[in-house]
Write a protein that holds these residues in place. Structure first.
Motif, PDB file in Angstrom:
ATOM      1  N   LEU A 131       0.818  -1.212   0.000  1.00 50.04           N
ATOM      2  CA  LEU A 131       0.000   0.000   0.000  1.00 50.04           C
ATOM      3  C   LEU A 131       0.853   1.264   0.000  1.00 50.04           C
ATOM      4  CD1 LEU A 131      -2.834  -0.936   2.544  1.00 50.04           C
ATOM      5  CD2 LEU A 131      -2.995  -0.814   0.050  1.00 50.04           C
ATOM      6  N   ALA A 132       2.093   1.159   0.461  1.00 45.99           N
ATOM      7  CA  ALA A 132       2.967   2.333   0.494  1.00 45.99           C
ATOM      8  C   ALA A 132       3.165   2.939  -0.887  1.00 45.99           C
ATOM      9  CB  ALA A 132       4.322   1.959   1.108  1.00 45.99           C
ATOM     10  N   ALA A 133       2.966   2.136  -1.926  1.00 43.63           N
ATOM     11  CA  ALA A 133       3.102   2.639  -3.299  1.00 43.63           C
ATOM     12  C   ALA A 133       2.054   3.692  -3.628  1.00 43.63           C
ATOM     13  CB  ALA A 133       2.992   1.470  -4.283  1.00 43.63           C
ATOM     14  N   LEU A 134       1.012   3.807  -2.790  1.00 47.73           N
ATOM     15  CA  LEU A 134      -0.049   4.786  -3.040  1.00 47.73           C
ATOM     16  C   LEU A 134       0.304   6.160  -2.491  1.00 47.73           C
ATOM     17  CD1 LEU A 134      -3.173   2.563  -2.294  1.00 47.73           C
ATOM     18  CD2 LEU A 134      -2.044   3.004  -4.485  1.00 47.73           C
ATOM     19  N   GLY A 135       1.505   6.288  -1.923  1.00 47.97           N
ATOM     20  CA  GLY A 135       2.012   7.601  -1.528  1.00 47.97           C
ATOM     21  C   GLY A 135       1.201   8.285  -0.449  1.00 47.97           C
ATOM     22  N   PRO A 136       0.736   9.523  -0.704  1.00 51.04           N
ATOM     23  CA  PRO A 136       0.067  10.312   0.340  1.00 51.04           C
ATOM     24  C   PRO A 136      -1.399   9.929   0.585  1.00 51.04           C
ATOM     25  CG  PRO A 136       0.163  11.561  -1.698  1.00 51.04           C
ATOM     26  CD  PRO A 136       0.935  10.293  -1.938  1.00 51.04           C
TER      27      PRO A 136
ATOM     28  N   THR B 289      -6.907   4.446   6.967  1.00 52.73           N
ATOM     29  CA  THR B 289      -7.276   4.259   8.370  1.00 52.73           C
ATOM     30  C   THR B 289      -7.172   2.779   8.677  1.00 52.73           C
ATOM     31  OG1 THR B 289      -8.738   6.179   8.503  1.00 52.73           O
ATOM     32  CG2 THR B 289      -9.123   4.417  10.087  1.00 52.73           C
ATOM     33  N   LEU B 290      -6.369   2.453   9.693  1.00 55.54           N
ATOM     34  CA  LEU B 290      -6.143   1.071  10.092  1.00 55.54           C
ATOM     35  C   LEU B 290      -6.801   0.828  11.444  1.00 55.54           C
ATOM     36  CD1 LEU B 290      -2.898  -0.991   9.942  1.00 55.54           C
ATOM     37  CD2 LEU B 290      -3.953  -0.573  12.160  1.00 55.54           C
ATOM     38  N   GLY B 291      -7.554  -0.269  11.533  1.00 53.81           N
ATOM     39  CA  GLY B 291      -8.161  -0.672  12.790  1.00 53.81           C
ATOM     40  C   GLY B 291      -7.580  -2.002  13.232  1.00 53.81           C
ATOM     41  N   ARG B 292      -7.016  -2.028  14.424  1.00 54.78           N
ATOM     42  CA  ARG B 292      -6.395  -3.247  14.951  1.00 54.78           C
ATOM     43  C   ARG B 292      -7.115  -3.671  16.227  1.00 54.78           C
ATOM     44  NH1 ARG B 292      -2.592  -4.859  18.601  1.00 54.78           N
ATOM     45  NH2 ARG B 292      -2.482  -2.777  19.523  1.00 54.78           N
ATOM     46  N   GLU B 293      -7.441  -4.970  16.332  1.00 59.19           N
ATOM     47  CA  GLU B 293      -8.103  -5.489  17.526  1.00 59.19           C
ATOM     48  C   GLU B 293      -9.394  -4.719  17.830  1.00 59.19           C
ATOM     49  OE1 GLU B 293      -6.136  -8.307  19.961  1.00 59.19           O
ATOM     50  OE2 GLU B 293      -6.783  -8.424  17.870  1.00 59.19           O
ATOM     51  N   LEU B 294     -10.195  -4.479  16.801  1.00 57.95           N
ATOM     52  CA  LEU B 294     -11.417  -3.691  16.956  1.00 57.95           C
ATOM     53  C   LEU B 294     -12.329  -4.281  18.030  1.00 57.95           C
ATOM     54  CD1 LEU B 294     -12.205  -2.898  13.223  1.00 57.95           C
ATOM     55  CD2 LEU B 294     -11.374  -1.298  14.960  1.00 57.95           C
ATOM     56  N   THR B 295     -12.835  -3.416  18.890  1.00 55.04           N
ATOM     57  CA  THR B 295     -13.762  -3.692  19.999  1.00 55.04           C
ATOM     58  C   THR B 295     -13.106  -4.401  21.173  1.00 55.04           C
ATOM     59  OG1 THR B 295     -14.685  -5.895  19.438  1.00 55.04           O
ATOM     60  CG2 THR B 295     -15.624  -3.981  18.289  1.00 55.04           C
ATOM     61  N   LYS B 296     -11.827  -4.762  21.070  1.00 56.60           N
ATOM     62  CA  LYS B 296     -11.150  -5.477  22.147  1.00 56.60           C
ATOM     63  C   LYS B 296     -10.418  -4.492  23.070  1.00 56.60           C
ATOM     64  CE  LYS B 296     -10.530  -9.568  19.235  1.00 56.60           C
ATOM     65  NZ  LYS B 296      -9.573 -10.531  18.648  1.00 56.60           N
ATOM     66  N   GLN B 297      -9.830  -5.012  24.123  1.00 54.76           N
ATOM     67  CA  GLN B 297      -9.199  -4.170  25.140  1.00 54.76           C
ATOM     68  C   GLN B 297      -8.087  -3.294  24.569  1.00 54.76           C
ATOM     69  OE1 GLN B 297      -7.675  -6.340  28.493  1.00 54.76           O
ATOM     70  NE2 GLN B 297      -6.818  -4.534  29.503  1.00 54.76           N
ATOM     71  N   PHE B 298      -7.316  -3.830  23.636  1.00 55.43           N
ATOM     72  CA  PHE B 298      -6.175  -3.081  23.086  1.00 55.43           C
ATOM     73  C   PHE B 298      -6.473  -2.554  21.680  1.00 55.43           C
ATOM     74  CE2 PHE B 298      -4.351  -6.136  26.147  1.00 55.43           C
ATOM     75  CZ  PHE B 298      -3.833  -5.219  27.058  1.00 55.43           C
ATOM     76  N   GLU B 299      -7.726  -2.208  21.441  1.00 52.63           N
ATOM     77  CA  GLU B 299      -8.130  -1.633  20.153  1.00 52.63           C
ATOM     78  C   GLU B 299      -7.287  -0.405  19.818  1.00 52.63           C
ATOM     79  OE1 GLU B 299     -12.446  -0.811  18.862  1.00 52.63           O
ATOM     80  OE2 GLU B 299     -11.764   1.108  19.669  1.00 52.63           O
TER      81      GLU B 299
ATOM     82  N   ALA C 109      -5.898   4.226  13.715  1.00 49.91           N
ATOM     83  CA  ALA C 109      -5.013   5.328  13.325  1.00 49.91           C
ATOM     84  C   ALA C 109      -5.175   5.613  11.843  1.00 49.91           C
ATOM     85  CB  ALA C 109      -3.556   4.974  13.630  1.00 49.91           C
ATOM     86  N   THR C 110      -5.023   6.880  11.473  1.00 47.63           N
ATOM     87  CA  THR C 110      -5.065   7.291  10.069  1.00 47.63           C
ATOM     88  C   THR C 110      -3.710   7.893   9.700  1.00 47.63           C
ATOM     89  OG1 THR C 110      -7.452   7.740  10.150  1.00 47.63           O
ATOM     90  CG2 THR C 110      -6.190   8.754   8.358  1.00 47.63           C
ATOM     91  N   VAL C 111      -3.092   7.317   8.686  1.00 46.02           N
ATOM     92  CA  VAL C 111      -1.775   7.783   8.231  1.00 46.02           C
ATOM     93  C   VAL C 111      -1.745   7.775   6.708  1.00 46.02           C
ATOM     94  CG1 VAL C 111      -0.621   6.877  10.298  1.00 46.02           C
ATOM     95  CG2 VAL C 111      -0.763   5.464   8.241  1.00 46.02           C
ATOM     96  N   ALA C 112      -0.738   8.414   6.138  1.00 44.89           N
ATOM     97  CA  ALA C 112      -0.524   8.313   4.694  1.00 44.89           C
ATOM     98  C   ALA C 112      -0.091   6.889   4.364  1.00 44.89           C
ATOM     99  CB  ALA C 112       0.542   9.300   4.247  1.00 44.89           C
ATOM    100  N   ALA C 113      -0.506   6.393   3.214  1.00 46.60           N
ATOM    101  CA  ALA C 113      -0.168   5.019   2.835  1.00 46.60           C
ATOM    102  C   ALA C 113       1.341   4.794   2.862  1.00 46.60           C
ATOM    103  CB  ALA C 113      -0.720   4.710   1.442  1.00 46.60           C
ATOM    104  N   GLU C 114       2.102   5.798   2.439  1.00 49.37           N
ATOM    105  CA  GLU C 114       3.555   5.653   2.399  1.00 49.37           C
ATOM    106  C   GLU C 114       4.176   5.560   3.792  1.00 49.37           C
ATOM    107  OE1 GLU C 114       4.725   9.049   0.188  1.00 49.37           O
ATOM    108  OE2 GLU C 114       3.861  10.491   1.604  1.00 49.37           O
ATOM    109  N   ALA C 115       3.427   5.998   4.826  1.00 51.66           N
ATOM    110  CA  ALA C 115       3.932   5.966   6.200  1.00 51.66           C
ATOM    111  C   ALA C 115       3.460   4.731   6.959  1.00 51.66           C
ATOM    112  CB  ALA C 115       3.490   7.223   6.944  1.00 51.66           C
TER     113      ALA C 115
ATOM    114  N   LEU D 100      -8.936   2.417   2.785  1.00 57.20           N
ATOM    115  CA  LEU D 100      -8.206   3.300   1.882  1.00 57.20           C
ATOM    116  C   LEU D 100      -9.146   4.452   1.557  1.00 57.20           C
ATOM    117  CD1 LEU D 100      -5.625   3.616   0.137  1.00 57.20           C
ATOM    118  CD2 LEU D 100      -6.819   2.340  -1.652  1.00 57.20           C
ATOM    119  N   HIS D 101      -8.813   5.653   1.976  1.00 55.28           N
ATOM    120  CA  HIS D 101      -9.706   6.799   1.820  1.00 55.28           C
ATOM    121  C   HIS D 101      -9.910   7.151   0.344  1.00 55.28           C
ATOM    122  CE1 HIS D 101     -10.017   8.512   6.066  1.00 55.28           C
ATOM    123  NE2 HIS D 101      -9.348   7.375   6.195  1.00 55.28           N
TER     124      HIS D 101
END
Length: 313
Positions: free
Chosen positions: A206-211, A215-225, A228-234, A254-255
């Motif tokens: 996905l980093a090839a998509l640059g800026p 938005t990435l969701g990890r462990e959704l609804t769980k204790q350590f949910e 974060a929203t970042v640029a694809a390249e980051a 992917l926005h």
């Protein structure tokens, strides 16, 4: 899955009986039941009641489902749990259909979330419908809508809420990179899913998509949910910032492309020039290839331009 004690849900089970018990639950019906994607408290009252009253429960993993039922205080013997997963779904569906033909109520659950959405269940429901039996869905948790609701997607008035569900991309590097290249020309938001052992490879692709924002969701609804929203390249650097960031199940949005409006404008300018010399279908095809603008939108624009030319003539 949260580790709440079964006693914690005693009141919820009684509330389910009180709230949903008087409703009609037809026999000979397959009930497709959404279950929590992490937090056990996200179960619905109607789901609890149906899981308690059905004659049998078809499920992706019988051991997982038995644990889930016990957490809610629902005691079902193992014989009432039917294994229906991705490796036997077509064959196991015939056993479910035979039970439905006898008037039984059967529920179907996947390991988490809504069955049939990147989970088993679609073949089962298709076979049941084809056999003439009713399929009754019980909506609930889904990682797709959970992340979309928190992503803050903003676009034009026409496409701000539009999204494409792509699910899991190919596992082979070359095929995955090709899929990402196609996504680069998709102006709408794209919902992706990924497993922890492949998330770093996904981020690199996905980093090839640059800026373009992700938005990435990890462990959704769980204790350590974590959301974060970042640029694809980051994205690769964000994952590498902490060892816990590559753990758990992932959903990604992917926005919408910030270039979508520019692409559409370029597409129409090129289209006008091509239409002066070429048939509509050929002009649309070339304009899409040259500018990356969506072919369907260009085709609609070509028809409008043709109508305008006819009216002015």
């Amino acid at each position: 899955m949260s580790s709440l004690a079964p006693a914690s849900f005693g009141a919820a089970l009684q509330a389910a009986r009180d709230a949903a018990g008087a409703q009609h639950y037809p026999q000979g019906t397959l009930y497709v039941v959404a279950t929590p994607i992490g937090n056990l408290a996200d179960i619905t009252l109607r789901a609890l009641h149906v899981l308690e009253i059905v004659d049998a429960i078809a499920c992706e993993d019988t051991r997982h489902t038995q644990s889930l039922l016990r957490a809610y205080g629902i005691d079902r013997p193992g014989a009432r749990l039917l294994a229906v997963h991705q490796h036997n779904e077509s064959e196991a569906a015939q056993g479910v259909i035979a039970r439905l033909a006898q008037g039984e109520r059967i529920a179907y659950v996947s390991d988490a979330g809504t069955p049939g959405v990147s989970d088993p269940g679609a073949r089962l429901t298709a076979a049941v419908r084809e056999a003439g039996h009713r399929v009754l869905p019980l909506p609930g948790a889904s990682s797709v809508t959970t992340l979309l609701s928190a992503a803050g997607l903003v676009g034009s008035e026409d496409d701000g809420s539009a999204f494409v569900f792509a699910g899991f991309l190919p596992t082979k590097a070359g095929e995955r990179d090709t899929a990402v290249q196609r996504l680069a020309h998709e102006p709408r938001a794209v919902l992706l899913l990924e497993a922890p052992h492949r998330i770093e490879a996904m981020a690199k692709a996905l980093a090839a998509l640059g800026p373009r924002r992700v938005t990435l969701g990890r462990e959704l609804t769980k204790q350590f949910e974590e959301i974060a929203t970042v640029a694809a390249e980051a994205l690769p650097a964000w994952l590498a910032a902490g060892p816990q960031r590559t753990r758990g199940e992932f959903a990604l949005v992917l926005h919408p492309s910030a270039k979508a409006d520019d692409d559409a404008g370029d597409g129409e300018r090129v289209l006008r020039l091509l239409l002066a010399e070429l048939p509509v279908k050929t002009a649309v095809k070339l304009a899409a290839e040259i500018t990356g603008a969506p072919r369907n939108a260009l085709y609609d624009a070509a028809l409008k331009l043709r109508d305008q030319a006819s009216n002015s003539g």
